[in-house]
Write an enzyme that holds these catalytic residues in place. Structure first.
Site, mmCIF file in Angstrom:
data_model
loop_
_atom_site.group_PDB
_atom_site.id
_atom_site.type_symbol
_atom_site.label_atom_id
_atom_site.label_comp_id
_atom_site.label_asym_id
_atom_site.label_seq_id
_atom_site.Cartn_x
_atom_site.Cartn_y
_atom_site.Cartn_z
ATOM 1 N N TYR A 43 0.811 -1.218 0.000
ATOM 2 C CA TYR A 43 0.000 0.000 0.000
ATOM 3 C C TYR A 43 0.844 1.269 0.000
ATOM 4 O O TYR A 43 0.364 2.326 -0.414
ATOM 5 C CB TYR A 43 -0.918 0.063 1.233
ATOM 6 C CG TYR A 43 -2.003 -0.961 1.315
ATOM 7 C CD1 TYR A 43 -2.243 -1.876 0.292
ATOM 8 C CD2 TYR A 43 -2.810 -1.024 2.444
ATOM 9 C CE1 TYR A 43 -3.240 -2.822 0.397
ATOM 10 C CE2 TYR A 43 -3.832 -1.963 2.554
ATOM 11 C CZ TYR A 43 -4.034 -2.871 1.533
ATOM 12 O OH TYR A 43 -5.027 -3.801 1.653
ATOM 13 N N HIS A 101 -0.136 -11.453 2.163
ATOM 14 C CA HIS A 101 -1.130 -10.671 1.415
ATOM 15 C C HIS A 101 -1.878 -11.488 0.364
ATOM 16 O O HIS A 101 -3.102 -11.378 0.227
ATOM 17 C CB HIS A 101 -0.441 -9.475 0.756
ATOM 18 C CG HIS A 101 -1.367 -8.346 0.453
ATOM 19 N ND1 HIS A 101 -0.939 -7.056 0.316
ATOM 20 C CD2 HIS A 101 -2.713 -8.297 0.272
ATOM 21 C CE1 HIS A 101 -1.974 -6.263 0.056
ATOM 22 N NE2 HIS A 101 -3.054 -6.998 0.025
#
Length: 270
Positions: A43, A101
């Site tokens: 991110y 993730h």
């Protein structure tokens, strides 16, 4: 509202919350009452999360912080150093929760390689809890075998009224794995769903609040995000909304299996 692992049900997603505007949005979230910030190496917001917690009036122990290991850090000997860097970015000694993730794209790296490193990170005390994201039942079963005594505390995956993922969610909850919903308000399109809109009108709520209240009623964690202070505060009001059994049954009926995040290299979804 926290679960058996101490994870607050209402979290604030930090995807897209970069720079000063991102910090400002996160500060509004913490001031509103959110106590769970969800970030990821991919991110690019770990530094902003760290700054936000530092700038807030809250103690480190009062804010639950989750990050996720990106697939580029799965190689042998790479995961632990990457998590140390995440800790530095976040200005913390220990993560509350660290997730894988995504499973390795196209199985380029064997699951054992990166799950063993996740267990190592846990043993080193870099993270209090470990978990996964976008993992199917089959992948979770494999990961459990590698982790042994270390429990999988969480699986984060796309879940909202339009994609309820019941088979996977039910499996997780029945195996002591908490569920975190990403895209929990379906990118703001729920106002176009007549059933959700009618329930929202009945309660004097927004469709987004109804979606979040539904997820909380199911025992899930949700991590909505916004850059707008009024929306951040409005979403948090969902923690006070109580849906009836009839409301929940009606919302269960709007499931379309409508998946938004589906990369070509992703897993074979349940």
């Amino acid at each position: 509202m926290t679960n058996q692992y101490g994870i607050p049900a209402m979290g604030f997603g930090t995807y897209g919350r970069t720079g000063e505007a991102g910090i400002a949005a996160m500060l509004v979230a913490l001031e509103t009452g959110y106590r769970h910030l969800d970030t990821a190496q991919d991110y690019g917001t770990e530094t902003e999360v760290g700054e936000t917690v530092k700038l807030s009036s809250l103690k480190r122990s009062e804010v639950f912080v989750t990050t996720k290991i990106k697939t580029g850090n799965f190689g042998k000997g790479m995961l632990v150093p990457s998590l140390r860097q995440s800790c530095d970015n976040l200005q913390v000694d220990q993560l509350d929760l660290t997730l894988i993730h995504w499973p390795s794209p196209n199985e380029e790296i064997a699951l054992e390689v990166y799950i063993e490193q996740l267990a190592e990170a846990h043993a080193l005390g870099l993270t209090r809890l470990v978990g996964v994201s976008n993992f199917t039942i089959a992948l979770i079963e494999q990961a459990k075998t590698v982790l042994g005594e270390v429990p999988i505390a969480n699986n984060q995956f796309e879940l909202n009224p339009l994609l309820q993922n019941r088979k996977l969610a039910n499996y997780c909850l029945s195996n002591g794995i908490s569920v975190t919903c990403y895209l929990p308000i379906a990118r703001g399109v729920l106002g176009g769903e007549p059933v959700v809109r009618a329930i929202a009108d009945k309660h004097g709520a927004t469709p987004e609040q109804v979606a979040l209240a539904f997820e909380f009623a199911k025992g899930y964690i949700a991590i909505p995000t916004s850059g707008k202070a009024e929306r951040i505060r409005s979403n948090f009001e969902a923690t006070k909304l109580r849906l009836s059994a009839e409301d929940i049954v009606a919302i269960e009926g709007v499931d379309r299996g409508q998946r938004e995040i589906n990369p070509g290299w992703g897993p074979a979804w349940d």
